[in-house]
Design an enzyme around this catalytic site. Structure first.
Site, PDB file in Angstrom:
ATOM      1  N   LYS A 100       0.879  -1.171   0.000  1.00 48.79           N
ATOM      2  CA  LYS A 100       0.000   0.000   0.000  1.00 48.79           C
ATOM      3  C   LYS A 100       0.915   1.218   0.000  1.00 48.79           C
ATOM      4  O   LYS A 100       1.579   1.508   1.001  1.00 48.79           O
ATOM      5  CB  LYS A 100      -0.906   0.011   1.235  1.00 48.79           C
ATOM      6  N   GLY A 161      -8.504   8.840   8.900  1.00 45.61           N
ATOM      7  CA  GLY A 161      -8.891   8.891  10.309  1.00 45.61           C
ATOM      8  C   GLY A 161      -9.982   9.884  10.647  1.00 45.61           C
ATOM      9  O   GLY A 161     -10.307  10.063  11.825  1.00 45.61           O
ATOM     10  N   ALA A 188      -9.617   5.205   3.387  1.00 49.63           N
ATOM     11  CA  ALA A 188      -9.488   6.388   4.252  1.00 49.63           C
ATOM     12  C   ALA A 188     -10.747   7.238   4.275  1.00 49.63           C
ATOM     13  O   ALA A 188     -11.364   7.508   3.246  1.00 49.63           O
ATOM     14  CB  ALA A 188      -8.306   7.263   3.848  1.00 49.63           C
ATOM     15  N   GLY A 189     -11.092   7.632   5.478  1.00 47.37           N
ATOM     16  CA  GLY A 189     -12.157   8.610   5.672  1.00 47.37           C
ATOM     17  C   GLY A 189     -13.539   8.038   5.894  1.00 47.37           C
ATOM     18  O   GLY A 189     -14.477   8.775   6.175  1.00 47.37           O
ATOM     19  N   ASN A 210     -10.012   1.185   9.042  1.00 55.91           N
ATOM     20  CA  ASN A 210      -9.224   0.936  10.246  1.00 55.91           C
ATOM     21  C   ASN A 210      -9.835   1.677  11.430  1.00 55.91           C
ATOM     22  O   ASN A 210     -10.504   1.108  12.279  1.00 55.91           O
ATOM     23  CB  ASN A 210      -7.767   1.328  10.027  1.00 55.91           C
ATOM     24  N   THR A 211      -9.666   3.000  11.437  1.00 50.38           N
ATOM     25  CA  THR A 211     -10.090   3.785  12.593  1.00 50.38           C
ATOM     26  C   THR A 211     -11.584   3.632  12.877  1.00 50.38           C
ATOM     27  O   THR A 211     -11.996   3.614  14.042  1.00 50.38           O
ATOM     28  CB  THR A 211      -9.750   5.272  12.364  1.00 50.38           C
TER      29      THR A 211
END
Lengths: 272, 65
Positions: A100, A161, A188-189, A210-211
């Site tokens: 990545k 995040g 992301a996001g 993830n987050t």
């Protein structure tokens, strides 16, 4: 019907890629992996063994026990040289050609550096990596990355995040329409299962989260919710959504309804 | 100036090779190495001679998104 995700010729049954960062414990990470059932786990390289030797060993054991494909990242790299050398180190540690690729161009919103990204991708493809670049939704950047030899792209929904969900839905949908044959993973996001469901309905091939999972109050439950949402969104896309109409269209047939022959209930005279 | 390993001053081992340095340090997990910000493949550790100006970085598997 088998509906697998194919990345660089490798087929995966899941359409979630799950990050391994910011969980409260190794146990919580492992339970979240089981709940999300991801195709790949993203991992990183750092100079410190996180949490000391025992925790580091525990993390490594979880990666092995999870038995998932690993996707190392080049997180935190600001230059092409850093990114390329990090990728080379990652290939050796994790024994995979998948990478990545992150080249960050702004330290505040962690926005990808499009110029560095293309240069780093070019070099890594030359060195036989399978590059998954974390990029913006800019069409020309995405085309340059494809020209460089990337076979998969990972456009952001919003900065890393933030959990904001798709900031620019029109751009993401245009990207999907313009690059119909390229595996596109929204990275992301994303903050909510509905965000993941939405981009899957638009025809994106997978999501990387993830987050949204690890910082939820109940990460394991949230991991499962994302898995459900991704399934629902993918099914919705494959089912072919109805066209949006400007005006109301009665879904119940008009013919044969009771009192069919009566005069209209609402007339100009009545409403006057 | 001694060489540095992840920013820490570290004595040069004898013989002064990367292979020997790692044997002394005994990394607790699978690792990879960069010397002066350039990746060094494991296959050349034995041939990689160290000097006192070298900056060695050793990296380990870590959580990431």
């Amino acid at each position: 019907m088998l509906d697998s995700l194919t990345l660089y010729g490798r087929a995966f049954s899941s359409r979630i890629l799950l990050g391994t960062a910011r969980y409260e414990s190794p146990t919580q990470l492992l339970a979240s992996i089981r709940a999300a059932d991801p195709a790949m786990l993203t991992v990183a390289l750092r100079k410190q063994v996180q949490g000391g030797t025992q925790a580091g060993q525990s993390f490594w054991n979880i990666l092995r026990a999870a038995n998932r494909a690993l996707l190392p990242n080049t997180a935190g790299c600001n230059t092409v040289k850093e990114a390329v050398n990090t990728a080379l180190m990652a290939r050796e540690v994790f024994e995979t050609d998948f990478i990545k690729l992150e080249v960050i161009g702004d330290d505040v919103n962690l926005q990808p550096d499009p110029f560095g990204l293309v240069d780093a991708a070019t070099e890594l493809v030359r060195q036989r990596f399978r590059v998954l670049p974390y990029c913006t939704d800019d069409l020309v950047l995405c085309k340059r990355l494809l020209d460089a030899g990337c076979e998969v792209l990972m456009p952001w929904a919003a900065p890393i995040g933030t959990g904001q969900g798709p900031r620019n839905p029109r751009a993401l949908r245009e990207l999907r329409e313009r690059l119909p044959d390229v595996p596109l993973i929204v990275d992301a996001g994303l903050g909510l299962p509905s965000h993941a469901c939405q981009v899957m309905e638009w025809g994106f091939d997978a999501v990387l989260i993830n987050t949204a999972v690890s910082r939820a109050v109940d990460p394991v439950r949230m991991a499962r919710a994302f898995a459900d949402a991704v399934h629902a969104g993918r099914s919705g896309y494959l089912a072919g959504p109805m066209p949006v109409q400007e005006l109301a269209v009665a879904s119940t047939p008009e013919m044969g309804r009771p009192f069919w022959n009566e005069a209209p209930r609402f007339t100009a005279q009545e409403s006057a | 100036m001694p060489l540095t390993v992840n920013g820490q001053p570290t004595p040069i081992p004898d013989p002064p090779t990367l292979e020997r340095l790692l044997a002394v340090l005994r990394p607790p997990l699978p690792c990879a190495v960069a010397r002066n910000e350039e990746f060094v493949p494991a296959s050349v550790y034995a041939k990689c001679e160290l000097t006192d100006s070298d900056r060695i970085e050793i990296v380990y598997p870590s959580a990431g998104g």
